[in-house]
Design a protein around this motif. Structure first.
Motif, short mmCIF file in Angstrom:
data_model
loop_
_atom_site.label_atom_id
_atom_site.label_comp_id
_atom_site.label_asym_id
_atom_site.label_seq_id
_atom_site.Cartn_x
_atom_site.Cartn_y
_atom_site.Cartn_z
N GLY A 1 0.80 -1.20 0.00
CA GLY A 1 0.00 0.00 0.00
C GLY A 1 0.84 1.26 0.00
O GLY A 1 1.88 1.33 -0.68
N HIS A 2 0.44 2.24 0.81
CA HIS A 2 1.08 3.54 0.78
C HIS A 2 2.45 3.56 1.47
O HIS A 2 3.22 4.48 1.24
N SER A 3 2.74 2.55 2.26
CA SER A 3 3.99 2.54 3.05
C SER A 3 4.84 1.32 2.71
O SER A 3 4.75 0.28 3.37
N PRO A 4 5.70 1.40 1.69
CA PRO A 4 6.53 0.25 1.31
C PRO A 4 7.42 -0.25 2.44
O PRO A 4 7.69 -1.45 2.54
N HIS A 5 7.89 0.66 3.31
CA HIS A 5 8.75 0.22 4.41
C HIS A 5 7.98 -0.58 5.45
O HIS A 5 8.59 -1.31 6.24
N ARG A 6 6.66 -0.48 5.45
CA ARG A 6 5.82 -1.31 6.34
C ARG A 6 5.41 -2.61 5.64
O ARG A 6 5.48 -3.69 6.24
N ASP A 7 5.01 -2.52 4.37
CA ASP A 7 4.42 -3.67 3.69
C ASP A 7 5.44 -4.57 3.00
O ASP A 7 5.22 -5.78 2.91
N GLN A 8 6.53 -3.98 2.50
CA GLN A 8 7.55 -4.76 1.78
C GLN A 8 8.95 -4.29 2.17
O GLN A 8 9.74 -3.85 1.32
N PRO A 9 9.31 -4.37 3.46
CA PRO A 9 10.58 -3.79 3.90
C PRO A 9 11.82 -4.43 3.26
O PRO A 9 12.77 -3.73 2.92
N GLN A 10 11.80 -5.75 3.08
CA GLN A 10 13.00 -6.39 2.54
C GLN A 10 13.18 -6.06 1.06
O GLN A 10 14.30 -5.77 0.60
N ALA A 11 12.09 -6.11 0.30
CA ALA A 11 12.18 -5.76 -1.12
C ALA A 11 12.63 -4.32 -1.28
O ALA A 11 13.42 -3.98 -2.19
N LEU A 12 12.16 -3.44 -0.40
CA LEU A 12 12.55 -2.03 -0.46
C LEU A 12 14.03 -1.87 -0.12
O LEU A 12 14.76 -1.15 -0.82
N THR A 13 14.48 -2.54 0.92
CA THR A 13 15.90 -2.48 1.29
C THR A 13 16.78 -2.96 0.15
O THR A 13 17.80 -2.34 -0.18
N ASP A 14 16.39 -4.05 -0.47
CA ASP A 14 17.19 -4.60 -1.58
C ASP A 14 17.29 -3.60 -2.73
O ASP A 14 18.37 -3.41 -3.31
N ALA A 15 16.18 -2.95 -3.06
CA ALA A 15 16.18 -2.00 -4.17
C ALA A 15 17.03 -0.78 -3.85
O ALA A 15 17.80 -0.30 -4.70
N VAL A 16 16.92 -0.27 -2.63
CA VAL A 16 17.71 0.91 -2.26
C VAL A 16 19.19 0.55 -2.18
O VAL A 16 20.05 1.32 -2.65
N ALA A 17 19.51 -0.60 -1.60
CA ALA A 17 20.91 -1.02 -1.48
C ALA A 17 21.55 -1.17 -2.86
O ALA A 17 22.72 -0.81 -3.06
N GLN A 18 20.79 -1.69 -3.82
CA GLN A 18 21.32 -1.84 -5.19
C GLN A 18 21.65 -0.47 -5.78
O GLN A 18 22.71 -0.29 -6.42
N LEU A 19 20.77 0.50 -5.59
CA LEU A 19 21.05 1.86 -6.07
C LEU A 19 22.29 2.43 -5.41
O LEU A 19 23.17 3.00 -6.09
N LEU A 20 22.40 2.26 -4.09
CA LEU A 20 23.48 2.91 -3.35
C LEU A 20 24.82 2.19 -3.50
O LEU A 20 25.85 2.74 -3.09
N ASN A 21 24.83 0.98 -4.09
CA ASN A 21 26.11 0.34 -4.38
C ASN A 21 26.96 1.18 -5.30
O ASN A 21 28.20 1.06 -5.30
N LYS A 22 26.31 2.04 -6.09
CA LYS A 22 27.03 2.88 -7.06
C LYS A 22 27.19 4.32 -6.58
O LYS A 22 27.62 5.18 -7.35
N VAL A 23 26.81 4.57 -5.32
CA VAL A 23 26.85 5.93 -4.78
C VAL A 23 27.81 5.96 -3.60
O VAL A 23 27.72 5.13 -2.71
N ARG A 24 28.68 6.95 -3.57
CA ARG A 24 29.63 7.03 -2.45
C ARG A 24 28.93 7.53 -1.21
O ARG A 24 28.09 8.40 -1.25
#
Length: 280
Positions: free
Chosen positions: A257-280
């Protein structure tokens, strides 16, 4: 947890330690959120994300939310007593997210010594993150359920929230907690938090809110996340963002729903971590 003072207004601030060689994460909460409300279903997603990415984190409650100072006369006609952000009293004006992004957040980041943050914004906080990234340097920007414009689905949900809030305010103390009493666990002045959000969103003037033009200036890496069962917005928000910022990475989450960190925390973490692998 220590408060920080911006133009004489005390804001609740919390820090998550992490490695100093990486840009820290700065979390921007939703329209009814606060520092405490990042905790959902027994999980503190900001701490999980900081641990997964090896980064420090900062969380703050905007004025009138959490333990931050309230807005005086929050339901009165808006006025400004001194020309500064701190002099605002009464209801929000339609540019309240612009003011937060371009005046308050830069001042806060300067005080905590963060020059190039990774912004993590949810709902109203996502819109604030986009507006800030359109004018100020950021290492990256992650937006969950952003509002680039006002959709009818949002107005319907916010109208329903108003009815639920008013009903709970009149309910017997012995009845099961409704919306107002549940929110009161997270805010020192729950009416200040609720009405500053609800009144502006349901105002006729706010129906013209649109930040698509501002988003075109965003150059930083950008990840946009939308739950497919979000009761406040649709994929039209991500479509508009992609049109404005062609390099945006999109993530659409089922059973969310409106809060991905509540409803899909692991999928959200994985997506953000993948983005930040390329960010210092």
């Amino acid at each position: 947890m220590n408060p920080i003072e911006i133009d004489g207004v005390r804001l609740e601030l919390s820090h998550i330690p992490g490695r100093s060689e990486h840009s820290p994460l700065v979390f921007l909460h939703e329209g009814l959120g606060s520092v405490a409300m990042w905790q959902q279903k027994g999980r503190h997603w900001p701490s999980e994300l900081c641990a997964a990415t090896g980064r420090a984190g900062w969380l703050y409650s905007r004025r009138g939310y959490g333990q931050s100072d309230p807005i005086p006369d929050v339901r009165a006609e808006p006025e400004n007593t001194n020309g500064a952000w701190s002099g605002h009293r009464g209801r929000h004006r339609p540019d309240y997210m612009h003011q937060e992004a371009w005046r308050v957040l830069p001042a806060l980041l300067k005080q905590i010594g963060v020059a190039n943050p990774v912004l993590i914004g949810h709902s109203d906080g996502a819109s604030i993150a986009l507006l800030h990234a359109s004018r100020f340097p950021v290492a990256a920007c992650v937006v969950m359920a952003p509002h680039l414009f006002v959709e009818d689905i949002a107005i319907r949900a916010i109208t329903q929230a108003k009815a639920l809030y008013l009903a709970d305010a009149e309910a017997p103390a012995s009845s099961p907690p409704g919306l107002r009493r549940r929110l009161s666990r997270f805010h020192a002045d729950v009416d200040n938090a609720f009405w500053q959000w609800n009144d502006i969103w349901l105002s006729e003037a706010f129906r013209r809110f649109n930040i698509e033009a501002e988003c075109r200036a965003i150059q930083a890496p950008l990840l946009a996340v939308q739950g497919l069962t979000d009761e406040y917005g649709t994929l039209a928000q991500l479509d508009a963002l992609e049109h404005a910022v062609p390099h945006v990475q999109r993530v659409q989450l089922a059973d969310c729903g409106h809060s991905p960190h509540r409803d899909q925390p692991q999928a959200l973490t994985d997506a953000v971590a993948q983005l930040l692998n390329k960010v210092r």
